[in-house]
Write a protein that holds these residues in place. Sequence first.
Motif, PDB file in Angstrom:
ATOM      1  N   ALA A   2       0.837  -1.201   0.000  1.00 47.94           N
ATOM      2  CA  ALA A   2       0.000   0.000   0.000  1.00 47.94           C
ATOM      3  C   ALA A   2       0.874   1.255   0.000  1.00 47.94           C
ATOM      4  CB  ALA A   2      -0.905  -0.003   1.220  1.00 47.94           C
ATOM      5  N   THR A   3       0.327   2.322  -0.530  1.00 42.53           N
ATOM      6  CA  THR A   3       1.028   3.600  -0.554  1.00 42.53           C
ATOM      7  C   THR A   3       1.177   4.139   0.859  1.00 42.53           C
ATOM      8  OG1 THR A   3       0.129   4.112  -2.729  1.00 42.53           O
ATOM      9  CG2 THR A   3       0.911   5.969  -1.420  1.00 42.53           C
ATOM     10  N   LEU A   4       2.399   4.572   1.194  1.00 42.73           N
ATOM     11  CA  LEU A   4       2.648   5.235   2.467  1.00 42.73           C
ATOM     12  C   LEU A   4       2.400   6.721   2.248  1.00 42.73           C
ATOM     13  CD1 LEU A   4       3.616   5.482   5.381  1.00 42.73           C
ATOM     14  CD2 LEU A   4       5.966   5.538   4.511  1.00 42.73           C
ATOM     15  N   LYS A   5       1.333   7.243   2.857  1.00 45.27           N
ATOM     16  CA  LYS A   5       0.988   8.655   2.719  1.00 45.27           C
ATOM     17  C   LYS A   5       1.524   9.412   3.929  1.00 45.27           C
ATOM     18  CE  LYS A   5      -2.992   9.835   1.165  1.00 45.27           C
ATOM     19  NZ  LYS A   5      -4.436  10.038   1.036  1.00 45.27           N
ATOM     20  N   ILE A   6       2.361  10.429   3.658  1.00 42.71           N
ATOM     21  CA  ILE A   6       2.999  11.200   4.723  1.00 42.71           C
ATOM     22  C   ILE A   6       2.539  12.647   4.640  1.00 42.71           C
ATOM     23  CG2 ILE A   6       5.191  11.976   5.692  1.00 42.71           C
ATOM     24  CD1 ILE A   6       6.459   9.483   4.386  1.00 42.71           C
ATOM     25  N   LEU A   7       2.051  13.164   5.767  1.00 44.48           N
ATOM     26  CA  LEU A   7       1.643  14.563   5.872  1.00 44.48           C
ATOM     27  C   LEU A   7       2.754  15.335   6.568  1.00 44.48           C
ATOM     28  CD1 LEU A   7      -0.677  16.659   5.491  1.00 44.48           C
ATOM     29  CD2 LEU A   7      -1.415  16.062   7.808  1.00 44.48           C
ATOM     30  N   VAL A   8       3.154  16.456   5.984  1.00 47.12           N
ATOM     31  CA  VAL A   8       4.200  17.298   6.560  1.00 47.12           C
ATOM     32  C   VAL A   8       3.632  18.704   6.752  1.00 47.12           C
ATOM     33  CG1 VAL A   8       6.561  18.175   6.327  1.00 47.12           C
ATOM     34  CG2 VAL A   8       5.951  15.962   5.308  1.00 47.12           C
ATOM     35  N   PRO A   9       3.171  19.034   7.981  1.00 50.28           N
ATOM     36  CA  PRO A   9       2.752  20.413   8.238  1.00 50.28           C
ATOM     37  C   PRO A   9       3.935  21.345   8.001  1.00 50.28           C
ATOM     38  CG  PRO A   9       1.972  18.963   9.963  1.00 50.28           C
ATOM     39  CD  PRO A   9       2.954  18.173   9.130  1.00 50.28           C
ATOM     40  N   TYR A  10       3.695  22.441   7.319  1.00 42.64           N
ATOM     41  CA  TYR A  10       4.783  23.302   6.859  1.00 42.64           C
ATOM     42  C   TYR A  10       4.449  24.750   7.182  1.00 42.64           C
ATOM     43  CZ  TYR A  10       8.637  24.618   3.793  1.00 42.64           C
ATOM     44  OH  TYR A  10       9.820  25.101   3.306  1.00 42.64           O
ATOM     45  N   ASN A  11       5.349  25.394   7.934  1.00 45.81           N
ATOM     46  CA  ASN A  11       5.100  26.767   8.356  1.00 45.81           C
ATOM     47  C   ASN A  11       6.264  27.705   8.022  1.00 45.81           C
ATOM     48  OD1 ASN A  11       3.219  28.537   9.450  1.00 45.81           O
ATOM     49  ND2 ASN A  11       4.236  28.535  11.432  1.00 45.81           N
ATOM     50  N   PHE A  12       7.112  27.294   7.063  1.00 45.34           N
ATOM     51  CA  PHE A  12       8.154  28.154   6.506  1.00 45.34           C
ATOM     52  C   PHE A  12       9.252  28.522   7.503  1.00 45.34           C
ATOM     53  CE2 PHE A  12       3.998  28.920   4.663  1.00 45.34           C
ATOM     54  CZ  PHE A  12       4.208  28.444   3.372  1.00 45.34           C
ATOM     55  N   THR A  13       9.584  27.640   8.432  1.00 42.93           N
ATOM     56  CA  THR A  13      10.657  27.890   9.381  1.00 42.93           C
ATOM     57  C   THR A  13      11.858  27.010   9.047  1.00 42.93           C
ATOM     58  OG1 THR A  13       9.991  26.171  10.951  1.00 42.93           O
ATOM     59  CG2 THR A  13       8.952  28.355  11.213  1.00 42.93           C
ATOM     60  N   CYS A  14      12.972  27.259   9.724  1.00 44.57           N
ATOM     61  CA  CYS A  14      14.160  26.409   9.552  1.00 44.57           C
ATOM     62  C   CYS A  14      13.842  24.974   9.944  1.00 44.57           C
ATOM     63  CB  CYS A  14      15.303  26.931  10.415  1.00 44.57           C
ATOM     64  SG  CYS A  14      16.087  28.388   9.744  1.00 44.57           S
ATOM     65  N   ASN A  15      13.060  24.805  11.003  1.00 47.96           N
ATOM     66  CA  ASN A  15      12.698  23.457  11.428  1.00 47.96           C
ATOM     67  C   ASN A  15      11.844  22.745  10.387  1.00 47.96           C
ATOM     68  OD1 ASN A  15      14.148  23.548  13.785  1.00 47.96           O
ATOM     69  ND2 ASN A  15      12.428  24.239  15.014  1.00 47.96           N
ATOM     70  N   ASP A  16      11.030  23.488   9.664  1.00 41.83           N
ATOM     71  CA  ASP A  16      10.239  22.881   8.594  1.00 41.83           C
ATOM     72  C   ASP A  16      11.144  22.428   7.453  1.00 41.83           C
ATOM     73  OD1 ASP A  16       7.657  23.194   9.769  1.00 41.83           O
ATOM     74  OD2 ASP A  16       7.761  25.315   9.275  1.00 41.83           O
ATOM     75  N   GLU A  17      12.182  23.204   7.163  1.00 41.15           N
ATOM     76  CA  GLU A  17      13.148  22.797   6.153  1.00 41.15           C
ATOM     77  C   GLU A  17      13.868  21.521   6.598  1.00 41.15           C
ATOM     78  OE1 GLU A  17      13.710  23.838   3.047  1.00 41.15           O
ATOM     79  OE2 GLU A  17      11.955  25.082   3.387  1.00 41.15           O
ATOM     80  N   LYS A  18      14.159  21.435   7.898  1.00 47.77           N
ATOM     81  CA  LYS A  18      14.787  20.222   8.432  1.00 47.77           C
ATOM     82  C   LYS A  18      13.838  19.029   8.314  1.00 47.77           C
ATOM     83  CE  LYS A  18      17.761  22.617  11.709  1.00 47.77           C
ATOM     84  NZ  LYS A  18      18.033  22.874  13.137  1.00 47.77           N
ATOM     85  N   ALA A  19      12.551  19.261   8.500  1.00 45.46           N
ATOM     86  CA  ALA A  19      11.561  18.181   8.350  1.00 45.46           C
ATOM     87  C   ALA A  19      11.532  17.684   6.910  1.00 45.46           C
ATOM     88  CB  ALA A  19      10.183  18.654   8.800  1.00 45.46           C
ATOM     89  N   VAL A  20      11.596  18.601   5.952  1.00 43.83           N
ATOM     90  CA  VAL A  20      11.625  18.208   4.542  1.00 43.83           C
ATOM     91  C   VAL A  20      12.904  17.420   4.249  1.00 43.83           C
ATOM     92  CG1 VAL A  20      11.779  19.086   2.164  1.00 43.83           C
ATOM     93  CG2 VAL A  20      10.102  20.052   3.741  1.00 43.83           C
ATOM     94  N   THR A  21      14.025  17.878   4.786  1.00 48.15           N
ATOM     95  CA  THR A  21      15.282  17.156   4.615  1.00 48.15           C
ATOM     96  C   THR A  21      15.188  15.760   5.234  1.00 48.15           C
ATOM     97  OG1 THR A  21      16.538  19.218   4.606  1.00 48.15           O
ATOM     98  CG2 THR A  21      17.767  17.210   5.103  1.00 48.15           C
ATOM     99  N   PHE A  22      14.562  15.656   6.402  1.00 43.42           N
ATOM    100  CA  PHE A  22      14.357  14.355   7.042  1.00 43.42           C
ATOM    101  C   PHE A  22      13.534  13.441   6.140  1.00 43.42           C
ATOM    102  CE2 PHE A  22      11.427  11.665   9.460  1.00 43.42           C
ATOM    103  CZ  PHE A  22      12.327  10.843  10.126  1.00 43.42           C
TER     104      PHE A  22
END
Length: 154
Positions: A2-22
Amino acid sequence: MATLKILVPYNFTCNDEKAVTFVIHSFSQVEDTEITLFHTYVPVPDIEVSDKTVMARLSGNLSYLRQKIYDLEQSIKDAAERLIEAGFPKEKVHYIFKPRHKETAQEIIDQALEGKFGAIVLNHNPHKIRKFFMPSISKKVSKALTHKELYVIG
């Protein structure tokens, strides 16, 4: 599988960029993974303005806010493009950018359940003093989704 669906809340901070990198480092090689970046914003009210000086200034401020919202949407598109460049198929990368009608944590919870996501990648800012006075969004989301068939990462 099955497809793994991942939600990434994004608020334009450095930590959000780190989440995208993760997400890139952790899931770009996983087959059949779908990523959705998610942001809600406070909508700019529609106000009838006249030619009076005060109202004209208000109109200018509202135009500025509308432009900022447009710029934020462009930024979330750029983040989605970064995921595609990292190897995620274009048809498996999405973003949701919509007006907020509820508290941010509740918007995330509702989206996670409505979209039937299998995981949420959250981040937090440990240095904010407001944490002493009110629970963080990540804690609210984690607590609300603990008993669901959903992994909360962060």
